[in-house]
Design a protein around this motif. Sequence first.
Motif, short mmCIF file in Angstrom:
data_model
loop_
_atom_site.label_atom_id
_atom_site.label_comp_id
_atom_site.label_asym_id
_atom_site.label_seq_id
_atom_site.Cartn_x
_atom_site.Cartn_y
_atom_site.Cartn_z
N PRO A 176 11.72 11.89 -28.03
CA PRO A 176 13.14 11.48 -28.03
C PRO A 176 14.05 12.68 -27.81
CG PRO A 176 12.23 11.45 -30.26
CD PRO A 176 11.08 11.67 -29.34
N THR B 53 16.42 13.67 -29.43
CA THR B 53 16.78 14.36 -30.67
C THR B 53 15.87 15.54 -30.96
OG1 THR B 53 15.51 12.64 -31.85
CG2 THR B 53 17.91 12.40 -31.79
N THR B 54 14.76 15.68 -30.23
CA THR B 54 13.89 16.85 -30.41
C THR B 54 14.44 18.07 -29.69
OG1 THR B 54 12.53 16.20 -28.49
CG2 THR B 54 11.83 15.41 -30.66
N GLY C 200 21.86 15.66 -31.94
CA GLY C 200 21.71 14.85 -33.14
C GLY C 200 21.86 13.38 -32.82
N PRO C 201 21.86 12.54 -33.84
CA PRO C 201 21.95 11.09 -33.62
C PRO C 201 23.19 10.65 -32.84
CG PRO C 201 21.28 11.57 -35.87
CD PRO C 201 21.67 12.88 -35.26
N THR C 202 24.34 11.27 -33.14
CA THR C 202 25.58 10.88 -32.45
C THR C 202 25.50 11.20 -30.96
OG1 THR C 202 26.88 11.25 -34.44
CG2 THR C 202 28.07 11.16 -32.35
N ALA D 202 22.78 11.71 -29.28
CA ALA D 202 21.69 10.91 -28.71
C ALA D 202 22.18 9.52 -28.31
CB ALA D 202 20.54 10.79 -29.70
N SER D 203 23.07 8.94 -29.12
CA SER D 203 23.59 7.60 -28.81
C SER D 203 24.44 7.64 -27.54
CB SER D 203 24.41 7.06 -29.97
OG SER D 203 25.57 7.85 -30.19
N LYS D 204 25.16 8.75 -27.32
CA LYS D 204 25.95 8.88 -26.10
C LYS D 204 25.05 9.09 -24.89
CE LYS D 204 30.02 10.74 -28.47
NZ LYS D 204 30.80 9.49 -28.30
N ASN E 224 17.01 8.59 -22.92
CA ASN E 224 16.46 8.36 -24.25
C ASN E 224 15.36 9.35 -24.60
OD1 ASN E 224 17.90 5.76 -25.02
ND2 ASN E 224 16.96 5.15 -23.09
N THR E 225 14.72 9.92 -23.58
CA THR E 225 13.62 10.85 -23.80
C THR E 225 13.92 12.18 -23.12
OG1 THR E 225 12.41 10.20 -21.80
CG2 THR E 225 12.00 8.90 -23.81
#
Length: 356
Positions: free
Chosen positions: A5, A7-8, A13-15, A17-19, A26-27
């Motif tokens: 993902p 996020t690695t 971070g999560p925020t 990553a969502s953008k 996504n990867t």
Amino acid sequence: MLGNPVTTVKGVGPTLASKLALLGCNTVGDLLYFFPRRYDDFSQVTPIAQLAPGKVTIKAKVESVVGRHIRRGLHITEAVLADDTAKTKAVWFNQPYRATQLAKGDEYFFSGTYDLQRNRYVLQNPAGELAKNIGVNTARIVPIYREIVGLKSHAIRKIMHELLPLMSMLPETLPPKLIERQKLPSINDTLKAIHFPETAQQLNAAKNRVSFEEIFTLMLASVLNKRDIASLKAWSIPFSPEIAKTFTAALPFTMTDAQRQAAWEICQDIAKPTPMNRLLQGDVGSGKTVVAAMAAYMAAKAGLQTAFMAPTEILATQHARGLADLLEPMGIKVGLLVGSTKPKAKETVKTHIAAG
């Protein structure tokens, strides 16, 4: 590795990553193949005294920087930049952080648009980066990525910069002999040049590699698909010269040579015991429907049925009317089955289909 993902990646971070997910990333692999939509060439550093209107890059020290609100909802930051040849003003709109980001006396690379503003030329909304740092957003050919609210191109470039080590470790995706024969850069050099090109020549070579691989992959898939189809069994519809002559003689017009050639090739294909996989291509009004009608007529005379599919009800209705005009005078029945067909009529059509 490529399937990890986003996020690695350091700094994601999560925020964030969502953008990125909104951009289809996504990867880690998605990120690597999220290519820029265009490039701005800021690779040529110009002395301030020689600046001309347009996109420019300068190397200059910050003499002063101040920010202020000039009216409600609009903040302006102004800086005086100087090199050994002259001075110029830089202006940023609604970027108040610039006043604290730029340190007086430090030397930066600034890349932006040098344009006329209130009767004087200024550097408008330039990206700035300390000269002692490696240039990510300035003093180079800068990739411009597709953006969304809250995720700008400069932020994506920082993420890509974190992936530079990975870009040097990827396994090759094309056979070495093919790369050598076509004189293509490696996949590692290609991705680095796509995201961080050092020269226009390097970027063009990377683009050629990407284009070649896309076409090569499509051609390879086509060959493999053809091989798979060749292993399947299909109804064999023998070609009958007499039936073909009957069809063409009943037409209210004479088929063109191109129509005859296309119909002949299709008839040869459907005579084989393997499925036909063919694209009939032509402009509007070129006669594709009559070629398809001849194939349907051959199938009907062999005791088989033909399903003629269309993407919309309007087009399906038009085709049904045209095919009926061509085939029903020859004794071939044409039925129309679309989503809006009323239930009773739909059952009638289905009954006729089931009965042959």
